[in-house]
Design a protein around this motif. Structure first.
Motif, PDB file in Angstrom:
ATOM      1  N   TYR A 121       0.843  -1.197   0.000  1.00 56.08           N
ATOM      2  CA  TYR A 121       0.000   0.000   0.000  1.00 56.08           C
ATOM      3  C   TYR A 121       0.875   1.242   0.000  1.00 56.08           C
ATOM      4  CZ  TYR A 121       0.455  -0.267   5.205  1.00 56.08           C
ATOM      5  OH  TYR A 121       0.920  -0.347   6.499  1.00 56.08           O
ATOM      6  N   PHE A 122       0.245   2.364  -0.305  1.00 54.44           N
ATOM      7  CA  PHE A 122       0.931   3.653  -0.301  1.00 54.44           C
ATOM      8  C   PHE A 122       0.347   4.462   0.856  1.00 54.44           C
ATOM      9  CE2 PHE A 122       1.555   8.064  -1.440  1.00 54.44           C
ATOM     10  CZ  PHE A 122       2.844   8.081  -1.967  1.00 54.44           C
ATOM     11  N   LYS A 123       1.177   4.769   1.839  1.00 53.39           N
ATOM     12  CA  LYS A 123       0.685   5.418   3.061  1.00 53.39           C
ATOM     13  C   LYS A 123       0.478   6.916   2.852  1.00 53.39           C
ATOM     14  CE  LYS A 123       1.996   3.768   7.122  1.00 53.39           C
ATOM     15  NZ  LYS A 123       2.797   3.272   8.268  1.00 53.39           N
ATOM     16  N   LEU A 124      -0.704   7.379   3.221  1.00 50.98           N
ATOM     17  CA  LEU A 124      -1.007   8.811   3.176  1.00 50.98           C
ATOM     18  C   LEU A 124      -0.912   9.400   4.578  1.00 50.98           C
ATOM     19  CD1 LEU A 124      -4.189   8.879   0.900  1.00 50.98           C
ATOM     20  CD2 LEU A 124      -1.831   9.376   0.224  1.00 50.98           C
ATOM     21  N   PRO A 125      -0.497  10.665   4.680  1.00 50.07           N
ATOM     22  CA  PRO A 125      -0.541  11.326   5.985  1.00 50.07           C
ATOM     23  C   PRO A 125      -1.987  11.620   6.392  1.00 50.07           C
ATOM     24  CG  PRO A 125       0.185  12.867   4.280  1.00 50.07           C
ATOM     25  CD  PRO A 125       0.052  11.524   3.625  1.00 50.07           C
ATOM     26  N   MET A 126      -2.203  11.913   7.665  1.00 51.79           N
ATOM     27  CA  MET A 126      -3.551  12.102   8.189  1.00 51.79           C
ATOM     28  C   MET A 126      -4.299  13.252   7.513  1.00 51.79           C
ATOM     29  SD  MET A 126      -5.895  10.993  10.200  1.00 51.79           S
ATOM     30  CE  MET A 126      -5.266  10.015  11.572  1.00 51.79           C
ATOM     31  N   CYS A 142      -7.488  11.549  -6.484  1.00 53.72           N
ATOM     32  CA  CYS A 142      -6.701  11.282  -5.268  1.00 53.72           C
ATOM     33  C   CYS A 142      -5.582  10.269  -5.519  1.00 53.72           C
ATOM     34  CB  CYS A 142      -7.603  10.818  -4.129  1.00 53.72           C
ATOM     35  SG  CYS A 142      -8.479   9.282  -4.443  1.00 53.72           S
ATOM     36  N   PHE A 143      -5.593   9.608  -6.686  1.00 52.63           N
ATOM     37  CA  PHE A 143      -4.504   8.699  -7.058  1.00 52.63           C
ATOM     38  C   PHE A 143      -3.487   9.382  -7.984  1.00 52.63           C
ATOM     39  CE2 PHE A 143      -7.905   5.899  -5.748  1.00 52.63           C
ATOM     40  CZ  PHE A 143      -7.241   4.902  -5.056  1.00 52.63           C
ATOM     41  N   ASP A 144      -3.702  10.656  -8.254  1.00 55.03           N
ATOM     42  CA  ASP A 144      -2.815  11.416  -9.137  1.00 55.03           C
ATOM     43  C   ASP A 144      -1.705  12.059  -8.302  1.00 55.03           C
ATOM     44  OD1 ASP A 144      -2.241  14.333 -10.419  1.00 55.03           O
ATOM     45  OD2 ASP A 144      -2.575  12.837 -11.978  1.00 55.03           O
ATOM     46  N   ILE A 145      -0.463  11.781  -8.657  1.00 52.77           N
ATOM     47  CA  ILE A 145       0.668  12.249  -7.846  1.00 52.77           C
ATOM     48  C   ILE A 145       0.722  13.770  -7.767  1.00 52.77           C
ATOM     49  CG2 ILE A 145       2.418  12.285  -9.683  1.00 52.77           C
ATOM     50  CD1 ILE A 145       2.901  10.926  -6.090  1.00 52.77           C
ATOM     51  N   ASP A 146       0.354  14.441  -8.847  1.00 52.23           N
ATOM     52  CA  ASP A 146       0.383  15.909  -8.816  1.00 52.23           C
ATOM     53  C   ASP A 146      -0.675  16.458  -7.865  1.00 52.23           C
ATOM     54  OD1 ASP A 146       2.464  16.023 -10.655  1.00 52.23           O
ATOM     55  OD2 ASP A 146       1.097  15.938 -12.362  1.00 52.23           O
ATOM     56  N   TRP A 147      -1.851  15.856  -7.855  1.00 47.39           N
ATOM     57  CA  TRP A 147      -2.916  16.273  -6.929  1.00 47.39           C
ATOM     58  C   TRP A 147      -2.462  16.061  -5.489  1.00 47.39           C
ATOM     59  CZ3 TRP A 147      -5.987  14.209  -3.073  1.00 47.39           C
ATOM     60  CH2 TRP A 147      -7.152  14.911  -2.747  1.00 47.39           C
ATOM     61  N   LEU A 148      -1.850  14.899  -5.238  1.00 45.25           N
ATOM     62  CA  LEU A 148      -1.373  14.595  -3.878  1.00 45.25           C
ATOM     63  C   LEU A 148      -0.279  15.577  -3.446  1.00 45.25           C
ATOM     64  CD1 LEU A 148      -1.304  10.697  -4.154  1.00 45.25           C
ATOM     65  CD2 LEU A 148      -2.775  12.020  -2.627  1.00 45.25           C
ATOM     66  N   LYS A 149       0.627  15.912  -4.372  1.00 47.60           N
ATOM     67  CA  LYS A 149       1.697  16.867  -4.042  1.00 47.60           C
ATOM     68  C   LYS A 149       1.136  18.264  -3.787  1.00 47.60           C
ATOM     69  CE  LYS A 149       5.772  14.738  -6.118  1.00 47.60           C
ATOM     70  NZ  LYS A 149       6.793  14.815  -7.179  1.00 47.60           N
ATOM     71  N   THR A 150       0.116  18.635  -4.545  1.00 45.84           N
ATOM     72  CA  THR A 150      -0.543  19.932  -4.336  1.00 45.84           C
ATOM     73  C   THR A 150      -1.099  20.028  -2.913  1.00 45.84           C
ATOM     74  OG1 THR A 150      -1.148  20.069  -6.658  1.00 45.84           O
ATOM     75  CG2 THR A 150      -2.428  21.419  -5.160  1.00 45.84           C
ATOM     76  N   HIS A 151      -1.472  18.859  -2.369  1.00 48.28           N
ATOM     77  CA  HIS A 151      -2.050  18.832  -1.022  1.00 48.28           C
ATOM     78  C   HIS A 151      -1.039  18.401   0.044  1.00 48.28           C
ATOM     79  CE1 HIS A 151      -5.681  18.910  -3.570  1.00 48.28           C
ATOM     80  NE2 HIS A 151      -6.153  19.637  -2.579  1.00 48.28           N
ATOM     81  N   ASN A 159       6.883   7.166  -4.161  1.00 49.97           N
ATOM     82  CA  ASN A 159       5.867   7.711  -5.064  1.00 49.97           C
ATOM     83  C   ASN A 159       5.782   6.925  -6.375  1.00 49.97           C
ATOM     84  OD1 ASN A 159       5.542   9.588  -3.068  1.00 49.97           O
ATOM     85  ND2 ASN A 159       6.248  11.346  -4.253  1.00 49.97           N
ATOM     86  N   ASN A 160       6.850   6.148  -6.675  1.00 47.90           N
ATOM     87  CA  ASN A 160       6.828   5.287  -7.864  1.00 47.90           C
ATOM     88  C   ASN A 160       5.684   4.275  -7.820  1.00 47.90           C
ATOM     89  OD1 ASN A 160       9.109   5.835  -9.741  1.00 47.90           O
ATOM     90  ND2 ASN A 160      10.306   5.608  -7.875  1.00 47.90           N
ATOM     91  N   LYS A 161       5.222   3.945  -6.596  1.00 51.22           N
ATOM     92  CA  LYS A 161       4.106   3.000  -6.490  1.00 51.22           C
ATOM     93  C   LYS A 161       2.888   3.523  -7.229  1.00 51.22           C
ATOM     94  CE  LYS A 161       4.995   0.639  -2.132  1.00 51.22           C
ATOM     95  NZ  LYS A 161       4.564   0.520  -0.740  1.00 51.22           N
ATOM     96  N   ILE A 162       2.727   4.840  -7.221  1.00 53.61           N
ATOM     97  CA  ILE A 162       1.562   5.443  -7.869  1.00 53.61           C
ATOM     98  C   ILE A 162       1.833   5.731  -9.341  1.00 53.61           C
ATOM     99  CG2 ILE A 162       0.052   7.484  -7.872  1.00 53.61           C
ATOM    100  CD1 ILE A 162       0.366   7.632  -4.905  1.00 53.61           C
ATOM    101  N   THR A 163       3.056   6.109  -9.660  1.00 50.90           N
ATOM    102  CA  THR A 163       3.342   6.623 -11.006  1.00 50.90           C
ATOM    103  C   THR A 163       3.853   5.573 -11.990  1.00 50.90           C
ATOM    104  OG1 THR A 163       5.579   7.247 -10.318  1.00 50.90           O
ATOM    105  CG2 THR A 163       3.851   8.925 -10.108  1.00 50.90           C
ATOM    106  N   ALA A 164       4.417   4.464 -11.481  1.00 58.34           N
ATOM    107  CA  ALA A 164       5.064   3.493 -12.371  1.00 58.34           C
ATOM    108  C   ALA A 164       4.071   2.837 -13.320  1.00 58.34           C
ATOM    109  CB  ALA A 164       5.785   2.429 -11.551  1.00 58.34           C
ATOM    110  N   LYS A 165       4.472   2.750 -14.591  1.00 55.38           N
ATOM    111  CA  LYS A 165       3.644   2.099 -15.615  1.00 55.38           C
ATOM    112  C   LYS A 165       4.550   1.282 -16.542  1.00 55.38           C
ATOM    113  CE  LYS A 165      -0.205   5.387 -15.794  1.00 55.38           C
ATOM    114  NZ  LYS A 165       0.127   6.083 -14.559  1.00 55.38           N
TER     115      LYS A 165
END
Length: 273
Positions: A121-126, A142-151, A159-165
């Motif tokens: 899993y990919f751990k998110l902060p609270m 919420c699975f988009d790395i740019d959206w997550l970084k914005t927040h 972060n490769n867990k989300i972006t790797a293809k």
């Protein structure tokens, strides 16, 4: 109507806000021939009310398997949910892990007789965990790395867990130093294999109780496939007030016996041997 192919078994305990987000994430899966079986370790009425309400809104059937609260008895309720499941393929996850919309499709595409699948899993902060809305899940932003970084998500190799293809995803699955084990938040296998192993060892509480099942599957001759970088789920943050050192110590002794005696089934599982 075709018979249900896959059962998603989701463990939960008194966290309906997180469970709701997880259930929304399964409502947008690209693979749709599945049911959800909620393995509820004694939650109060708030969880039952959520399930009753959300049943009317999602596109998949939900079974709610519950027993009375008597401390950490996750292995017992997981066994009850396993028996109740209608699919011949079982995907196990937790009520704090939101699945990306291709999560089930990955498990289905990679499944193979003689194997179980091992994901992470990919751990998110609270703060981000709380922020995510139903719309963020339905749109998948919420699975988009740019959206997550914005927040506020920080840059990390993880972060490769989300972006790797494609090729990168295959390479990371092959090269990760993390061993492919049975991980309760993201693992799958054929129901016949789980039943043959007699399910989870009901003596075990928190700490390696899922790994021990995987160790028995290995002893029975199964292999594991790594899907850490392809079957993606986001872990919503929470406290772990139920963890006690004596639980961990007892579980380690059980696992040592499983390994040393090459056990393929537990006498303390679905059927008491």
């Amino acid at each position: 109507m075709q018979p249900i192919d896959t059962s998603v078994i989701i463990s939960t305990y008194n966290n309906p806000k997180w469970l709701e987000k997880v259930l929304w994430s399964f409502d947008v899966q690209t693979y749709q021939n599945f049911e959800v079986v909620i393995a509820d370790d004694g939650s109060n009425n708030e969880t039952a009310e959520l399930i009753t309400s959300i049943r009317e809104k999602v596109n998949f059937p939900i079974q709610h398997i519950w027993h009375e609260d008597n401390g950490f008895q996750k292995t017992i309720i997981l066994n009850k949910a396993t028996v109740a499941s209608k699919g011949n393929y079982l995907v196990y996850t937790d009520g704090d892990c939101m699945a990306r919309n291709d999560f089930l499709q990955v498990h289905i595409n990679k499944r193979e007789i003689g194997y179980f699948l091992s994901g992470g899993y990919f751990k998110l902060p609270m703060d981000i965990s709380k922020l995510i809305s139903e719309d963020d899940i339905k749109t998948q932003r919420c699975f988009d790395i740019d959206w997550l970084k914005t927040h506020g998500l920080k840059s990390s190799f993880k972060n490769n867990k989300i972006t790797a293809k494609g090729l990168k995803q295959k390479l990371l699955n092959a090269l990760t130093p993390t061993t492919a084990t049975w991980n309760g938040h993201n693992a799958s296998g054929y129901k016949t294999d789980i039943i043959d192993a007699n399910g989870y060892d009901e003596r075990m509480q928190y700490g390696g109780e899922d790994r021990e099942l995987g160790e028995r599957l290995f002893n029975a001759g199964l292999n594991a496939k790594q899907v850490r970088y392809s079957a993606i789920c986001l872990h919503l943050d929470h406290e772990r007030g139920y963890v006690k050192p004596e639980m961990i110590e007892r579980n380690l002794k059980i696992r040592a016996t499983t390994k040393n005696d090459k056990l393929t089934k537990t006498p303390f599982g679905i059927v008491k041997l």
